[in-house]
Design an enzyme around this catalytic site. Structure first.
Site, PDB file in Angstrom:
ATOM      1  N   HIS A 286     -91.237 -14.482 -47.544  1.00 29.28           N
ATOM      2  CA  HIS A 286     -92.276 -13.671 -48.176  1.00 29.28           C
ATOM      3  C   HIS A 286     -93.640 -14.326 -47.935  1.00 29.28           C
ATOM      4  CE1 HIS A 286     -94.655 -11.436 -50.890  1.00 29.28           C
ATOM      5  NE2 HIS A 286     -94.758 -12.402 -51.793  1.00 29.28           N
TER       6      HIS A 286
ATOM      7  N   CYS B  23     -92.093  -9.261 -55.629  1.00 25.77           N
ATOM      8  CA  CYS B  23     -92.226  -9.668 -54.220  1.00 25.77           C
ATOM      9  C   CYS B  23     -90.900 -10.104 -53.608  1.00 25.77           C
ATOM     10  CB  CYS B  23     -93.250 -10.786 -54.095  1.00 25.77           C
ATOM     11  SG  CYS B  23     -94.889 -10.284 -54.607  1.00 25.77           S
TER      12      CYS B  23
ATOM     13  N   ASN C 119    -100.749 -10.754 -49.205  1.00 30.24           N
ATOM     14  CA  ASN C 119     -99.448 -10.631 -49.870  1.00 30.24           C
ATOM     15  C   ASN C 119     -99.165  -9.148 -50.117  1.00 30.24           C
ATOM     16  OD1 ASN C 119     -97.304 -10.514 -51.637  1.00 30.24           O
ATOM     17  ND2 ASN C 119     -98.043 -12.161 -52.968  1.00 30.24           N
TER      18      ASN C 119
HETATM   19  N1  ACO Z   1    -112.601 -18.334 -54.350  1.00 26.18           N
HETATM   20  C1  ACO Z   1    -113.187 -19.483 -54.703  1.00 26.18           C
HETATM   21  N2  ACO Z   1    -112.727 -20.246 -55.722  1.00 26.18           N
HETATM   22  C2  ACO Z   1    -111.643 -19.805 -56.385  1.00 26.18           C
HETATM   23  C3  ACO Z   1    -111.010 -18.593 -56.051  1.00 26.18           C
HETATM   24  C4  ACO Z   1    -111.532 -17.842 -54.994  1.00 26.18           C
HETATM   25  N3  ACO Z   1    -110.973 -16.674 -54.586  1.00 26.18           N
HETATM   26  N4  ACO Z   1    -109.949 -18.416 -56.885  1.00 26.18           N
HETATM   27  C5  ACO Z   1    -109.931 -19.479 -57.701  1.00 26.18           C
HETATM   28  N5  ACO Z   1    -110.950 -20.314 -57.403  1.00 26.18           N
HETATM   29  C6  ACO Z   1    -111.309 -21.597 -58.027  1.00 26.18           C
HETATM   30  C7  ACO Z   1    -110.757 -21.745 -59.417  1.00 26.18           C
HETATM   31  O1  ACO Z   1    -111.600 -21.134 -60.366  1.00 26.18           O
HETATM   32  C8  ACO Z   1    -110.737 -23.242 -59.567  1.00 26.18           C
HETATM   33  O2  ACO Z   1    -112.022 -23.692 -59.855  1.00 26.18           O
HETATM   34  P1  ACO Z   1    -112.264 -24.951 -60.845  1.00 26.18           P
HETATM   35  O3  ACO Z   1    -111.594 -26.112 -60.187  1.00 26.18           O
HETATM   36  O4  ACO Z   1    -113.741 -25.041 -60.920  1.00 26.18           O
HETATM   37  O5  ACO Z   1    -111.608 -24.562 -62.131  1.00 26.18           O
HETATM   38  C9  ACO Z   1    -110.375 -23.746 -58.164  1.00 26.18           C
HETATM   39  O6  ACO Z   1    -110.698 -22.655 -57.279  1.00 26.18           O
HETATM   40  C10 ACO Z   1    -108.931 -24.121 -57.993  1.00 26.18           C
HETATM   41  O7  ACO Z   1    -108.136 -23.079 -58.539  1.00 26.18           O
HETATM   42  P2  ACO Z   1    -106.547 -23.139 -58.506  1.00 26.18           P
HETATM   43  O8  ACO Z   1    -105.997 -21.871 -59.062  1.00 26.18           O
HETATM   44  O9  ACO Z   1    -106.082 -24.403 -59.107  1.00 26.18           O
HETATM   45  O10 ACO Z   1    -106.326 -23.185 -56.920  1.00 26.18           O
HETATM   46  P3  ACO Z   1    -105.004 -23.429 -56.118  1.00 26.18           P
HETATM   47  O11 ACO Z   1    -105.187 -24.513 -55.159  1.00 26.18           O
HETATM   48  O12 ACO Z   1    -103.813 -23.489 -57.017  1.00 26.18           O
HETATM   49  O13 ACO Z   1    -104.883 -22.091 -55.271  1.00 26.18           O
HETATM   50  C11 ACO Z   1    -103.741 -19.998 -55.336  1.00 26.18           C
HETATM   51  C12 ACO Z   1    -104.813 -20.853 -55.949  1.00 26.18           C
HETATM   52  C13 ACO Z   1    -104.108 -19.674 -53.913  1.00 26.18           C
HETATM   53  C14 ACO Z   1    -103.628 -18.691 -56.144  1.00 26.18           C
HETATM   54  C15 ACO Z   1    -102.374 -20.741 -55.333  1.00 26.18           C
HETATM   55  O14 ACO Z   1    -102.164 -21.316 -56.612  1.00 26.18           O
HETATM   56  C16 ACO Z   1    -101.214 -19.849 -55.010  1.00 26.18           C
HETATM   57  O15 ACO Z   1    -101.126 -19.295 -53.944  1.00 26.18           O
HETATM   58  N6  ACO Z   1    -100.235 -19.711 -55.931  1.00 26.18           N
HETATM   59  C17 ACO Z   1     -99.099 -18.854 -55.728  1.00 26.18           C
HETATM   60  C18 ACO Z   1     -99.490 -17.436 -55.955  1.00 26.18           C
HETATM   61  C19 ACO Z   1     -98.411 -16.468 -55.576  1.00 26.18           C
HETATM   62  O16 ACO Z   1     -97.532 -16.784 -54.822  1.00 26.18           O
HETATM   63  N7  ACO Z   1     -98.540 -15.260 -56.124  1.00 26.18           N
HETATM   64  C20 ACO Z   1     -97.741 -14.154 -55.758  1.00 26.18           C
HETATM   65  C21 ACO Z   1     -96.325 -14.225 -56.168  1.00 26.18           C
HETATM   66  S1  ACO Z   1     -95.463 -12.873 -55.478  1.00 26.18           S
HETATM   67  C22 ACO Z   1     -95.400 -11.491 -56.574  1.00 26.18           C
HETATM   68  O17 ACO Z   1     -94.416 -11.283 -57.274  1.00 26.18           O
HETATM   69  C23 ACO Z   1     -96.543 -10.545 -56.664  1.00 26.18           C
END
Ligand code: ACO
Length: 359
Positions: free
Chosen positions: A283, A118, A313
């Site tokens: 990004h 990314c 994304n």
């Molecule tokens: N819908 C509902 N619940 C969900 C979903 C969903 N789509 N996805 C995860 N959950 C749940 C999890 O299971 C977890 O449940 P639990 O508490 O019962 O275990 C809860 O939501 C919290 O999960 P987390 O992963 O801790 O949630 P977080 O607040 O961290 O948000 C997210 C997750 C949005 C992925 C965030 O961590 C994020 O954006 N991280 C960065 C990701 C990123 O930038 N990726 C791309 C990089 S670029 C590249 O090179 C491709």
């Protein structure tokens, strides 16, 4: 900001973009995954994304964006001598997507793919500007294109909701040449064509850059199979090894810290402050990451470009899509200081401070 030195001169002759026609909303995902609009919107800011159908993958999207950009520039494909495609979802493993694009467009331009996930667009922008400023190339197609839907497990709610597909392209040219078909242009000039030389009108192009990899985050985002370590097999497919695996929470934490540090280093190298930035194009992985970076760096929120709410994304395409949209809307003006910063698997971070200028 006219006193800032341009380290790698490159003007923007045109821009273009291409998106799949299929729109997938949060409500659509809610119908087949254990998720809902509120969770996705609150955690990511994403409302909908574009998902490619067959025939709309990385190569065809890149070609469409390139044609759009060439048309805007008033150039033919044969006027181009370099094609750079930033992507981590190449059309096929071999040949490069750049080669496929060049063949489809009908140019013998040199070309290569650049994979910094990314963060790819920032790396490719710095690379392309460097090749233009040294005279190795004179007119380049710089494309960011990814079809992340093909490497995401559609049944994994933790990743399936985050990504989308798209492409965008810029035609970058050595600003010392006039924007004429190549047959009419002589040898490289003295960088004074068009009255752009001298102190009064600084050259457009790269002012400063920061390209880093936080190796401690190398396992936070990965596709374990399909490469030389673990070629695709029935066993890797059964294990889902062809899909993205992500530790989202740790990635989030590191991304904010790394991007803030990279932005500060880039601005520091140029001797400018956050207040001098005309437009920030970060990004689009997550709106909360963007908000945190904006708050910590002091960049004005209303000078920040975004599209994650509409496209999710889109990896290496997210920044050029934002630039192409802003340019098409007439929001970017000659002399504007544009800051782009991407992060992704690696953990790769690529930040560039760019003086916008038409060529
Ligand atoms: N819908 C509902 N619940 C969900 C979903 C969903 N789509 N996805 C995860 N959950 C749940 C999890 O299971 C977890 O449940 P639990 O508490 O019962 O275990 C809860 O939501 C919290 O999960 P987390 O992963 O801790 O949630 P977080 O607040 O961290 O948000 C997210 C997750 C949005 C992925 C965030 O961590 C994020 O954006 N991280 C960065 C990701 C990123 O930038 N990726 C791309 C990089 S670029 C590249 O090179 C491709």
């Amino acid at each position: 900001m006219t006193g800032l030195a341009t380290r790698a001169a490159a003007g923007v002759a045109g821009w273009g973009s291409a998106l799949p026609t299929q729109v997938v909303t949060n409500a659509d995902l809610q119908r087949r995954l254990d998720t809902d609009d509120d969770w996705i919107t609150t955690r990511t800011g994403i409302k909908e994304r574009r998902i490619a159908v067959d025939g709309e993958t990385t190569g065809p999207l890149a070609v469409r964006a390139a044609r759009d950009a060439l048309h805007a520039a008033g150039l033919e494909a044969t006027d181009i001598d370099l094609v750079v495609v930033a992507t981590c979802t190449a059309e096929v493993p071999m040949p490069s997507t750049a080669a496929l694009v060049a063949a489809e467009l009908g140019t013998t331009a040199g070309g290569f793919d650049l994979d910094a996930a990314c963060a790819g667009f920032g790396y490719a922008l710095a690379t392309t500007a460097s090749l233009l400023s040294t005279g190795i190339a004179r007119r380049a197609l710089l494309i960011g294109a990814d079809t992340m839907s093909r490497v995401v497990d559609p049944d994994d709610r933790a990743t399936a909701v985050l990504f989308g597909d798209g492409a965008a392209a810029l035609v970058l040219t050595d600003p010392s040449i006039v924007n004429l078909p190549s047959a009419q242009v002589g040898e490289r000039g003295d960088r004074s064509v068009g009255g752009r030389s001298g102190a009064a009108t600084p050259l457009p192009g790269l002012i400063s850059a920061d390209l880093v990899i936080d190796g401690a985050g190398v396992d936070l985002l990965r596709i374990p199979a399909g490469g030389s370590r673990l070629p695709t097999s029935a066993a890797t497919l059964a294990a889902g090894g062809q899909f993205i695996q992500m530790e989202g929470r740790e990635l989030f934490r590191r991304a904010v810290r790394e991007v803030v540090d990279s932005v500060e280093r880039t601005l520091g190298r140029a001797g400018v402050s956050a207040a001098d930035v005309s437009w920030f194009a970060p990004h689009q992985a997550n709106a909360r990451i963007v908000d945190a970076v904006v708050a910590r760096t002091g960049i004005a929120a209303d000078r920040t470009l975004g599209n994650g709410d509409r496209y999710g994304n889109t990896s290496a395409a997210s920044i050029p899509l934002a630039l192409a949209e802003a340019a098409a809307a007439g929001r970017l003006h000659d002399g504007d200081l544009i800051l782009v910063s991407g992060f992704g698997a690696g953990l790769s971070v690529g930040t560039v401070l760019w003086r916008w200028g038409r060529s």
